[in-house]
Scaffold this motif. Structure first.
Motif, PDB file in Angstrom:
ATOM      1  N   LYS A  68       0.842  -1.190   0.000  1.00  0.00           N
ATOM      2  CA  LYS A  68       0.000   0.000   0.000  1.00  0.00           C
ATOM      3  C   LYS A  68       0.880   1.245   0.000  1.00  0.00           C
ATOM      4  O   LYS A  68       1.975   1.240   0.575  1.00  0.00           O
ATOM      5  CB  LYS A  68      -0.937   0.001   1.208  1.00  0.00           C
ATOM      6  N   PHE A  69       0.352   2.290  -0.635  1.00  0.00           N
ATOM      7  CA  PHE A  69       1.110   3.529  -0.763  1.00  0.00           C
ATOM      8  C   PHE A  69       0.396   4.658  -0.037  1.00  0.00           C
ATOM      9  O   PHE A  69      -0.809   4.862  -0.200  1.00  0.00           O
ATOM     10  CB  PHE A  69       1.300   3.895  -2.229  1.00  0.00           C
ATOM     11  N   ILE A  70       1.169   5.361   0.767  1.00  0.00           N
ATOM     12  CA  ILE A  70       0.667   6.507   1.516  1.00  0.00           C
ATOM     13  C   ILE A  70       1.353   7.755   0.971  1.00  0.00           C
ATOM     14  O   ILE A  70       2.585   7.833   0.939  1.00  0.00           O
ATOM     15  CB  ILE A  70       0.953   6.352   3.014  1.00  0.00           C
ATOM     16  N   GLY A  71       0.551   8.692   0.524  1.00  0.00           N
ATOM     17  CA  GLY A  71       1.081   9.972   0.086  1.00  0.00           C
ATOM     18  C   GLY A  71       1.093  10.967   1.234  1.00  0.00           C
ATOM     19  O   GLY A  71       1.088  10.595   2.413  1.00  0.00           O
ATOM     20  N   TYR A  72       1.054  12.229   0.884  1.00  0.00           N
ATOM     21  CA  TYR A  72       1.223  13.274   1.902  1.00  0.00           C
ATOM     22  C   TYR A  72       0.487  14.531   1.470  1.00  0.00           C
ATOM     23  O   TYR A  72       0.590  14.950   0.314  1.00  0.00           O
ATOM     24  CB  TYR A  72       2.718  13.558   2.068  1.00  0.00           C
ATOM     25  N   ILE A  73      -0.264  15.087   2.380  1.00  0.00           N
ATOM     26  CA  ILE A  73      -0.845  16.408   2.146  1.00  0.00           C
ATOM     27  C   ILE A  73      -0.416  17.298   3.305  1.00  0.00           C
ATOM     28  O   ILE A  73      -0.911  17.162   4.430  1.00  0.00           O
ATOM     29  CB  ILE A  73      -2.382  16.366   2.059  1.00  0.00           C
ATOM     30  N   GLY A  74       0.548  18.180   3.026  1.00  0.00           N
ATOM     31  CA  GLY A  74       0.873  19.207   4.003  1.00  0.00           C
ATOM     32  C   GLY A  74      -0.220  20.262   3.949  1.00  0.00           C
ATOM     33  O   GLY A  74      -1.339  20.006   3.503  1.00  0.00           O
ATOM     34  N   PHE A  75       0.099  21.449   4.323  1.00  0.00           N
ATOM     35  CA  PHE A  75      -0.924  22.493   4.359  1.00  0.00           C
ATOM     36  C   PHE A  75      -0.719  23.537   3.276  1.00  0.00           C
ATOM     37  O   PHE A  75      -1.514  24.463   3.129  1.00  0.00           O
ATOM     38  CB  PHE A  75      -0.960  23.124   5.743  1.00  0.00           C
ATOM     39  N   ASN A  76       0.354  23.376   2.508  1.00  0.00           N
ATOM     40  CA  ASN A  76       0.635  24.236   1.357  1.00  0.00           C
ATOM     41  C   ASN A  76       1.667  23.525   0.495  1.00  0.00           C
ATOM     42  O   ASN A  76       2.250  22.512   0.905  1.00  0.00           O
ATOM     43  CB  ASN A  76       1.157  25.607   1.814  1.00  0.00           C
ATOM     44  N   ASN A  77       1.890  24.035  -0.696  1.00  0.00           N
ATOM     45  CA  ASN A  77       2.761  23.363  -1.669  1.00  0.00           C
ATOM     46  C   ASN A  77       4.217  23.750  -1.454  1.00  0.00           C
ATOM     47  O   ASN A  77       4.912  24.191  -2.377  1.00  0.00           O
ATOM     48  CB  ASN A  77       2.302  23.726  -3.087  1.00  0.00           C
ATOM     49  N   HIS A  78       4.695  23.589  -0.228  1.00  0.00           N
ATOM     50  CA  HIS A  78       6.058  23.956   0.128  1.00  0.00           C
ATOM     51  C   HIS A  78       6.756  22.783   0.793  1.00  0.00           C
ATOM     52  O   HIS A  78       6.128  21.892   1.352  1.00  0.00           O
ATOM     53  CB  HIS A  78       6.072  25.156   1.086  1.00  0.00           C
ATOM     54  N   SER A  79       8.099  22.817   0.746  1.00  0.00           N
ATOM     55  CA  SER A  79       8.918  21.830   1.452  1.00  0.00           C
ATOM     56  C   SER A  79      10.209  22.522   1.875  1.00  0.00           C
ATOM     57  O   SER A  79      10.320  23.753   1.819  1.00  0.00           O
ATOM     58  CB  SER A  79       9.220  20.628   0.542  1.00  0.00           C
ATOM     59  N   GLU A  80      11.208  21.730   2.245  1.00  0.00           N
ATOM     60  CA  GLU A  80      12.482  22.278   2.719  1.00  0.00           C
ATOM     61  C   GLU A  80      13.218  23.099   1.668  1.00  0.00           C
ATOM     62  O   GLU A  80      14.129  23.865   1.999  1.00  0.00           O
ATOM     63  CB  GLU A  80      13.410  21.151   3.189  1.00  0.00           C
ATOM     64  N   ILE A  81      12.877  22.950   0.390  1.00  0.00           N
ATOM     65  CA  ILE A  81      13.598  23.674  -0.662  1.00  0.00           C
ATOM     66  C   ILE A  81      12.956  25.022  -0.985  1.00  0.00           C
ATOM     67  O   ILE A  81      13.440  25.748  -1.858  1.00  0.00           O
ATOM     68  CB  ILE A  81      13.714  22.847  -1.960  1.00  0.00           C
ATOM     69  N   HIS A  82      11.884  25.361  -0.285  1.00  0.00           N
ATOM     70  CA  HIS A  82      11.200  26.621  -0.522  1.00  0.00           C
ATOM     71  C   HIS A  82      11.415  27.567   0.655  1.00  0.00           C
ATOM     72  O   HIS A  82      11.700  27.133   1.768  1.00  0.00           O
ATOM     73  CB  HIS A  82       9.705  26.394  -0.724  1.00  0.00           C
ATOM     74  N   GLY A  83      11.244  28.838   0.406  1.00  0.00           N
ATOM     75  CA  GLY A  83      11.392  29.818   1.463  1.00  0.00           C
ATOM     76  C   GLY A  83      10.236  29.765   2.443  1.00  0.00           C
ATOM     77  O   GLY A  83       9.312  28.950   2.312  1.00  0.00           O
ATOM     78  N   ALA A  84      10.276  30.651   3.416  1.00  0.00           N
ATOM     79  CA  ALA A  84       9.237  30.687   4.440  1.00  0.00           C
ATOM     80  C   ALA A  84       7.872  30.979   3.815  1.00  0.00           C
ATOM     81  O   ALA A  84       7.755  31.748   2.868  1.00  0.00           O
ATOM     82  CB  ALA A  84       9.569  31.748   5.480  1.00  0.00           C
ATOM     83  N   VAL A  85       6.845  30.322   4.351  1.00  0.00           N
ATOM     84  CA  VAL A  85       5.476  30.528   3.883  1.00  0.00           C
ATOM     85  C   VAL A  85       4.904  31.752   4.585  1.00  0.00           C
ATOM     86  O   VAL A  85       4.942  31.850   5.806  1.00  0.00           O
ATOM     87  CB  VAL A  85       4.604  29.292   4.188  1.00  0.00           C
ATOM     88  N   ARG A  86       4.380  32.664   3.796  1.00  0.00           N
ATOM     89  CA  ARG A  86       3.763  33.858   4.374  1.00  0.00           C
ATOM     90  C   ARG A  86       2.395  34.066   3.745  1.00  0.00           C
ATOM     91  O   ARG A  86       2.290  34.245   2.541  1.00  0.00           O
ATOM     92  CB  ARG A  86       4.644  35.087   4.153  1.00  0.00           C
ATOM     93  N   GLY A  87       1.369  34.010   4.567  1.00  0.00           N
ATOM     94  CA  GLY A  87       0.030  34.323   4.091  1.00  0.00           C
ATOM     95  C   GLY A  87      -0.784  33.143   3.593  1.00  0.00           C
ATOM     96  O   GLY A  87      -1.992  33.256   3.424  1.00  0.00           O
ATOM     97  N   ARG A  88      -0.151  31.999   3.335  1.00  0.00           N
ATOM     98  CA  ARG A  88      -0.894  30.828   2.862  1.00  0.00           C
ATOM     99  C   ARG A  88      -0.509  29.606   3.698  1.00  0.00           C
ATOM    100  O   ARG A  88      -0.204  28.542   3.168  1.00  0.00           O
ATOM    101  CB  ARG A  88      -0.604  30.558   1.371  1.00  0.00           C
ATOM    102  N   GLU A  89      -0.498  29.789   5.010  1.00  0.00           N
ATOM    103  CA  GLU A  89      -0.137  28.678   5.893  1.00  0.00           C
ATOM    104  C   GLU A  89      -1.081  27.501   5.696  1.00  0.00           C
ATOM    105  O   GLU A  89      -0.689  26.338   5.833  1.00  0.00           O
ATOM    106  CB  GLU A  89      -0.163  29.128   7.355  1.00  0.00           C
ATOM    107  N   LEU A  90      -2.346  27.796   5.363  1.00  0.00           N
ATOM    108  CA  LEU A  90      -3.293  26.760   4.986  1.00  0.00           C
ATOM    109  C   LEU A  90      -3.847  27.143   3.622  1.00  0.00           C
ATOM    110  O   LEU A  90      -4.705  28.025   3.505  1.00  0.00           O
ATOM    111  CB  LEU A  90      -4.425  26.628   6.010  1.00  0.00           C
ATOM    112  N   ASP A  91      -3.323  26.482   2.589  1.00  0.00           N
ATOM    113  CA  ASP A  91      -3.715  26.759   1.212  1.00  0.00           C
ATOM    114  C   ASP A  91      -4.791  25.746   0.813  1.00  0.00           C
ATOM    115  O   ASP A  91      -4.473  24.600   0.471  1.00  0.00           O
ATOM    116  CB  ASP A  91      -2.488  26.652   0.304  1.00  0.00           C
ATOM    117  N   VAL A  92      -6.031  26.164   0.865  1.00  0.00           N
ATOM    118  CA  VAL A  92      -7.140  25.251   0.609  1.00  0.00           C
ATOM    119  C   VAL A  92      -7.098  24.715  -0.813  1.00  0.00           C
ATOM    120  O   VAL A  92      -7.380  23.531  -1.054  1.00  0.00           O
ATOM    121  CB  VAL A  92      -8.487  25.954   0.889  1.00  0.00           C
TER     122      VAL A  92
END
Length: 360
Positions: free
Chosen positions: A4-28
């Motif tokens: 079985k495969f488990i994916g991942y849904i964070g709260f925005n389309n960011h990871s360690e390679i992106h800068g700080a999230v500002r304004g879209r901490e929860l991107d619906v």
């Protein structure tokens, strides 16, 4: 076994390679797109993470479940902040509303500073003892046919009974310390570990199975990885190198450590020991990001063509791993690529391996 495969849904389309999230901490919009993409890509479940400063995992899972039809959800949940009887009913309610698509990933918490942000100043061993008692009550609330009492060190329950119960709500559990293994053996339906060397995974599987056998149980195993795939092996390793440099630059700019880490939890300590063995270990286990970030969380990966990565995943399957939790550094884009290029290959290899075993 099946895989079985488990994916991942964070709260925005960011990871360690992106800068700080500002304004879209929860991107619906991202949450909905990621849920649909991973459902269409053939993932069985997606993990919704938990953190002391992040959006609430159960509420995000409820929204994503309403936007999908077949995708399952692995809801990260930290014991100790909600009474176990209430948590049992919350999870059972979410499971019913989603059409029995929920599992729970118990995150006890290994770092004292992380726990203190939510007002928990307990010590690690006490937290695992509390989790043991918490899960005992949780399961009793799910199964009891008449009111029950509980008198323990952490909880006192009088005449508890739930009107709503799940049909089948698997409990995932992680932790590498001795006490974590002890508690997982008693409660885990699936034991979760990070991407380590094959011999280390073999050792952990053996320890967990021995702990579970004392309770007449035999759990499954989930391995977390960050695959980097490309059309050629050279291109895949080039991309892995680029990811490491992006992570390094962002950590340095933020004044964060890139070496000399001393993590509190045993799982991160084990990953750092693996990273100390080299940038690449075993066939194609990649430790570059784990070394930079103190191995905090899912930070090791497999690098190569989809065929090469699938072959390396089969080695873990042969050790007893029957769930793979995979996520990329470009969260939405990579999840689409995994569903298209990687998951079908692994399923085919597993089917052939199982057929060989049946013949044997």
């Amino acid at each position: 076994m099946s895989v079985k495969f488990i994916g991942y849904i964070g709260f925005n389309n960011h990871s360690e390679i992106h800068g700080a999230v500002r304004g879209r901490e929860l991107d619906v919009d991202y949450v909905e797109a990621a849920a649909r993409a991973q459902e269409e890509g053939g993932f069985d479940r997606v993990l919704i993470p938990f953190g002391s400063s992040s959006p609430e995992s159960q509420i995000v899972a409820a929204h994503a479940a309403a936007k999908t039809k077949t995708l399952g959800f692995l809801v990260a949940h930290r014991p100790g902040f909600t009474q176990p009887t209430l948590a049992a009913r919350q999870l059972a309610t979410l499971d019913a509303l989603s059409g029995s698509r929920v599992a729970v990933h118990i995150i006890t918490g290994g770092a004292d500073d992380e726990m203190a942000k939510d007002g928990d100043i307990s010590v690690k061993e006490d937290r695992y003892r509390r989790t043991d008692e918490y899960l005992t009550i949780l399961r009793q609330e799910w199964t009891a046919e008449k009111p029950f009492d509980h008198q323990g060190r952490f909880y006192t329950i009088r005449q508890a009974i739930a009107a709503i119960k799940p049909t089948n709500l698997p409990v995932f559990f992680g932790g590498s310390s001795d006490i974590a293994i002890e508690v997982s053996g008693k409660h885990a339906d699936v034991y979760a570990l990070w991407g380590e060397r094959l011999d280390e995974v073999r050792e952990v599987v053996s320890r967990v199975r021995a702990a579970a056998a004392r309770h007449g149980r035999r759990p499954g195993f989930s391995l977390s990885l960050r695959p980097v795939i490309a059309d050629t092996e050279e291109a895949a390793w080039k991309r892995a190198d680029e990811i490491v440099e992006q992570v390094r630059a962002l950590r340095e700019a933020a004044g964060l450590k890139t070496e000399g880490h001393a993590p509190a939890n045993a799982g991160s300590q084990r990953l750092l020991q693996t990273a100390a063995r080299g940038y690449r270990v075993d066939k194609r286990l990649w430790t570059g990001v784990a070394a930079l970030g103190g191995a905090s969380g899912n930070s090791t990966g497999l690098v190569g063509t989809p065929e090469q990565v699938a072959d390396a995943m089969l080695d873990y399957y042969d050790l007893g791993v029957d769930h793979f939790l995979i996520r990329g550094f470009e969260p939405l884009e990579d999840s689409i690529a995994y569903g298209r290029d990687l998951l079908p290959l692994v399923r085919d290899l597993v089917a052939r391996r199982d057929e060989q075993r049946e013949v044997a």
